[in-house]
Design a protein around this motif. Structure first.
Motif, mmCIF file in Angstrom:
data_model
loop_
_atom_site.group_PDB
_atom_site.id
_atom_site.type_symbol
_atom_site.label_atom_id
_atom_site.label_comp_id
_atom_site.label_asym_id
_atom_site.label_seq_id
_atom_site.Cartn_x
_atom_site.Cartn_y
_atom_site.Cartn_z
ATOM 1 N N PRO A 210 -32.294 118.562 26.866
ATOM 2 C CA PRO A 210 -33.607 119.131 26.546
ATOM 3 C C PRO A 210 -33.648 120.663 26.636
ATOM 4 O O PRO A 210 -34.299 121.308 25.822
ATOM 5 N N THR A 211 -32.953 121.247 27.622
ATOM 6 C CA THR A 211 -32.987 122.712 27.715
ATOM 7 C C THR A 211 -32.217 123.343 26.557
ATOM 8 O O THR A 211 -32.639 124.355 26.011
ATOM 9 N N PHE A 212 -31.101 122.751 26.162
ATOM 10 C CA PHE A 212 -30.328 123.285 25.035
ATOM 11 C C PHE A 212 -31.161 123.261 23.759
ATOM 12 O O PHE A 212 -31.293 124.253 23.048
ATOM 13 N N LEU B 18 -23.912 131.703 14.769
ATOM 14 C CA LEU B 18 -24.769 131.036 13.783
ATOM 15 C C LEU B 18 -26.149 131.688 13.734
ATOM 16 O O LEU B 18 -26.699 131.922 12.654
ATOM 17 N N LEU B 19 -26.709 131.989 14.900
ATOM 18 C CA LEU B 19 -28.008 132.666 14.935
ATOM 19 C C LEU B 19 -27.904 134.067 14.337
ATOM 20 O O LEU B 19 -28.795 134.505 13.605
ATOM 21 N N ALA B 20 -26.809 134.771 14.624
ATOM 22 C CA ALA B 20 -26.600 136.105 14.052
ATOM 23 C C ALA B 20 -26.488 136.022 12.527
ATOM 24 O O ALA B 20 -27.006 136.891 11.814
ATOM 25 N N ALA B 21 -25.834 134.984 12.018
ATOM 26 C CA ALA B 21 -25.725 134.814 10.567
ATOM 27 C C ALA B 21 -27.099 134.647 9.942
ATOM 28 O O ALA B 21 -27.374 135.191 8.863
ATOM 29 N N MET B 22 -27.994 133.925 10.607
ATOM 30 C CA MET B 22 -29.350 133.747 10.078
ATOM 31 C C MET B 22 -30.130 135.062 10.089
ATOM 32 O O MET B 22 -30.881 135.354 9.154
ATOM 33 N N VAL B 23 -29.949 135.869 11.124
ATOM 34 C CA VAL B 23 -30.633 137.162 11.189
ATOM 35 C C VAL B 23 -30.103 138.088 10.092
ATOM 36 O O VAL B 23 -30.879 138.758 9.393
ATOM 37 N N VAL B 24 -28.782 138.125 9.903
ATOM 38 C CA VAL B 24 -28.188 138.944 8.843
ATOM 39 C C VAL B 24 -28.688 138.471 7.478
ATOM 40 O O VAL B 24 -29.010 139.284 6.603
ATOM 41 N N LEU C 222 -43.883 125.210 16.983
ATOM 42 C CA LEU C 222 -42.488 125.039 17.398
ATOM 43 C C LEU C 222 -42.239 125.647 18.773
ATOM 44 O O LEU C 222 -41.521 125.065 19.594
ATOM 45 N N ALA C 223 -42.811 126.818 19.025
ATOM 46 C CA ALA C 223 -42.647 127.456 20.332
ATOM 47 C C ALA C 223 -43.263 126.601 21.437
ATOM 48 O O ALA C 223 -42.677 126.453 22.517
ATOM 49 N N LEU C 224 -44.428 126.019 21.176
ATOM 50 C CA LEU C 224 -45.064 125.142 22.162
ATOM 51 C C LEU C 224 -44.188 123.924 22.462
ATOM 52 O O LEU C 224 -43.978 123.567 23.626
ATOM 53 N N LEU C 225 -43.667 123.286 21.409
ATOM 54 C CA LEU C 225 -42.771 122.142 21.611
ATOM 55 C C LEU C 225 -41.512 122.543 22.375
ATOM 56 O O LEU C 225 -41.022 121.806 23.233
ATOM 57 N N CYS D 70 -32.845 126.451 21.553
ATOM 58 C CA CYS D 70 -32.549 126.580 20.113
ATOM 59 C C CYS D 70 -33.842 126.604 19.304
ATOM 60 O O CYS D 70 -34.007 127.442 18.405
ATOM 61 N N VAL D 71 -34.776 125.701 19.600
ATOM 62 C CA VAL D 71 -36.045 125.648 18.868
ATOM 63 C C VAL D 71 -36.869 126.897 19.153
ATOM 64 O O VAL D 71 -37.509 127.453 18.250
ATOM 65 N N LEU D 72 -36.847 127.382 20.396
ATOM 66 C CA LEU D 72 -37.596 128.595 20.729
ATOM 67 C C LEU D 72 -37.036 129.800 19.973
ATOM 68 O O LEU D 72 -37.798 130.617 19.436
#
Length: 161
Positions: free
Chosen positions: A15-17, A94-100, A59-62, A21-23
């Motif tokens: 759940p924390t992982f 992967l997150l950096a690729a989305m930001v780029v 999404l942030a709330l969830l 990721c969702v946050l």
């Protein structure tokens, strides 16, 4: 594989992982939505960014609920897997690729950054054969472009050229 103390602090169990990721994804959606240009004419009572902001907030709330649930439980496996430093780095890449991808859309439009990010994500996730990477990198953005721009008439970033 052993995980670091910092890794165990932030990612204790599944759940924390998923919550982190969702946050992070909700933050990316909110950031991208904040860059929407306002409409020249007021066609509707809601600005174009309203519903994406609502989605990001939901999404942030969830994600916060998942994080609270995860921190109440004891440490355990994450999705049945052991995460090491390489796995955390892969996730960050992967997150950096989305930001780029998001940043390049203003400059190059939708199609070229989409092709580049699909190729980069495949390599980050371990794909090594050139032909499948090239085919998927052209087919996936091409289908998205055709569906959204040509069929559904959704405006996509055009870039500077």
């Amino acid at each position: 594989m052993k995980t670091s103390t910092l890794g165990r602090l932030f990612v204790r169990n599944t759940p924390t992982f998923i919550g982190w990721c969702v946050l992070l994804f909700a933050g990316l959606v909110a950031w991208l939505t904040s860059r929407f240009e306002p409409l020249g004419e007021k066609i509707r009572s809601w600005p174009p960014s309203f519903f994406p902001f609502v989605l990001a907030g939901f999404l942030a709330l969830l994600a916060l609920i998942l994080l609270a649930e995860g921190y109440r439980k004891k440490e355990g496996p994450i999705l049945g897997l052991s995460f090491g430093v390489d796995d955390y780095l892969r996730t960050l890449f992967l997150l950096a690729a989305m930001v780029v991808f998001a940043l390049l859309q203003d400059l190059l439009g939708f199609l070229i950054p989409s092709i580049l990010v699909v190729a980069a994500m495949q390599v980050i996730l371990g794909a090594r054969k050139a032909v499948p990477i090239i085919v998927a990198s052209i087919a996936i953005p091409g289908v998205n472009y055709g569906l959204f721009y040509l069929v559904l008439n959704v405006a996509l970033p055009e870039g500077m050229w």
